[in-house]
Each structure stands twice: as C-alpha cells, then as structure tokens.
Design a protein around this motif. Structure first.
Motif, PDB file in Angstrom:
ATOM      1  N   SER A 111      -4.586   4.605  -8.934  1.00 24.21           N
ATOM      2  CA  SER A 111      -4.916   5.627  -7.604  1.00 24.21           C
ATOM      3  C   SER A 111      -4.339   4.702  -6.748  1.00 24.21           C
ATOM      4  N   TYR A 112      -3.763   5.456  -5.733  1.00 30.93           N
ATOM      5  CA  TYR A 112      -3.073   4.752  -4.529  1.00 30.93           C
ATOM      6  C   TYR A 112      -3.190   5.361  -3.204  1.00 30.93           C
ATOM      7  N   ALA A 113      -3.331   4.386  -2.496  1.00 31.01           N
ATOM      8  CA  ALA A 113      -3.727   5.143  -0.774  1.00 31.01           C
ATOM      9  C   ALA A 113      -2.291   5.620  -0.335  1.00 31.01           C
ATOM     10  N   ASP A 114      -2.217   6.655   0.567  1.00 28.35           N
ATOM     11  CA  ASP A 114      -0.894   7.332   0.851  1.00 28.35           C
ATOM     12  C   ASP A 114       0.283   6.522   1.248  1.00 28.35           C
ATOM     13  N   PHE A 115      -0.250   5.523   2.104  1.00 27.16           N
ATOM     14  CA  PHE A 115       0.867   4.611   2.500  1.00 27.16           C
ATOM     15  C   PHE A 115       1.482   3.703   1.310  1.00 27.16           C
ATOM     16  N   ALA A 116       0.596   3.755   0.280  1.00 27.67           N
ATOM     17  CA  ALA A 116       1.046   2.829  -0.848  1.00 27.67           C
ATOM     18  C   ALA A 116       2.152   3.657  -1.908  1.00 27.67           C
ATOM     19  N   LYS A 117       2.128   4.724  -1.832  1.00 23.64           N
ATOM     20  CA  LYS A 117       2.543   5.769  -2.988  1.00 23.64           C
ATOM     21  C   LYS A 117       4.011   5.435  -2.569  1.00 23.64           C
ATOM     22  N   GLY A 118       4.749   5.421  -3.771  1.00 23.54           N
ATOM     23  CA  GLY A 118       6.304   5.194  -3.623  1.00 23.54           C
ATOM     24  C   GLY A 118       6.753   3.724  -3.204  1.00 23.54           C
TER      25      GLY A 118
END
Length: 124
Positions: free
Chosen positions: A59-66
């Motif tokens: 699971s990732y926070a939105d700011f961490a995705k990619g």
C-alpha cells in the motif's frame, strides 16, 4: 519486544534517490506488516508505504505512488524503501514501523513497534 533500526537517510538534491533500510531484531516472529511513515517539521506523522509479510501486497500514499517502492527481505528481517525522483517536500524524518497483524493499515495507531527515525533532506 521488537527493535527497529533505520538507516540510509541523508541529504540529496531534488531529483535524486535514496534507499532506506530498517532492520528488525528481537521477537521478529511476531512481525507481519512492515511500513514507513514520515513526519515533517510542524506536521503530523503520515503514512508512506506498507508491505505484508510475504510481500504480496503493498500500500502506498498517493504522493509515493510511482516514485517510492517498498520491499522486504524476511531472512534478513529487513524492510527497504527505495525513493526516486525526490522532491524538497519529501524532507522529513522517516520512521519504520511494524505491525503484529497481517492486514495493511495506514494509520500510525495500528502499528505496534517503531524505530527512532532517519532524517531525509532534499535540497532544491
């Protein structure tokens, strides 16, 4: 008890990369989910990423995705956070956390063990 020790933080220029590590010791058999949180000055601690025991779910926070990737090496009792394309707003203390239950959670209140943190500073 479980002890968590982070390493790998430091100063990096914007656009650069860092790889954080968190080594667990003690009653490591009680650990399932491992995760990373961060806290910037004057802000609340926020979720970054988490991974289940087998690594099959993340699971990732939105700011961490990619940009960020969490992984773990269970024989070494270590979890990693690969951070790429770093931005000045990523500057924070990064904390490793571990949870006894094996379902992913993003609230800090759901984690049972914490490391002391490692400073990440991204210059512009």
């Amino acid at each position: 008890q479980v002890q968590l020790v982070e390493s790998g933080g430091g100063l990096v220029q914007a656009g650069g990369s860092l790889r954080l590590s968190c080594a667990a010791s003690g009653r490591t058999f009680s650990i399932n989910v491992m995760g990373w949180f961060r806290q910037a000055p004057g802000k609340e601690r926020e979720f970054v990423a988490a991974v289940t025991y087998t690594g099959g779910s993340t699971s990732y926070a939105d700011f961490a995705k990619g940009r960020f990737t969490i992984s773990r090496d269970n024989p070494k009792n270590t979890v990693y956070l690969q951070m790429n394309s770093l931005k000045p707003e990523d500057t924070a203390i990064y904390y490793c956390a571990a949870r006894r239950l094996n379902n992913l959670r993003i609230s800090a209140y759901d984690y049972d063990y914490w490391g002391q943190g490692t400073q990440v500073t991204v210059s512009s």
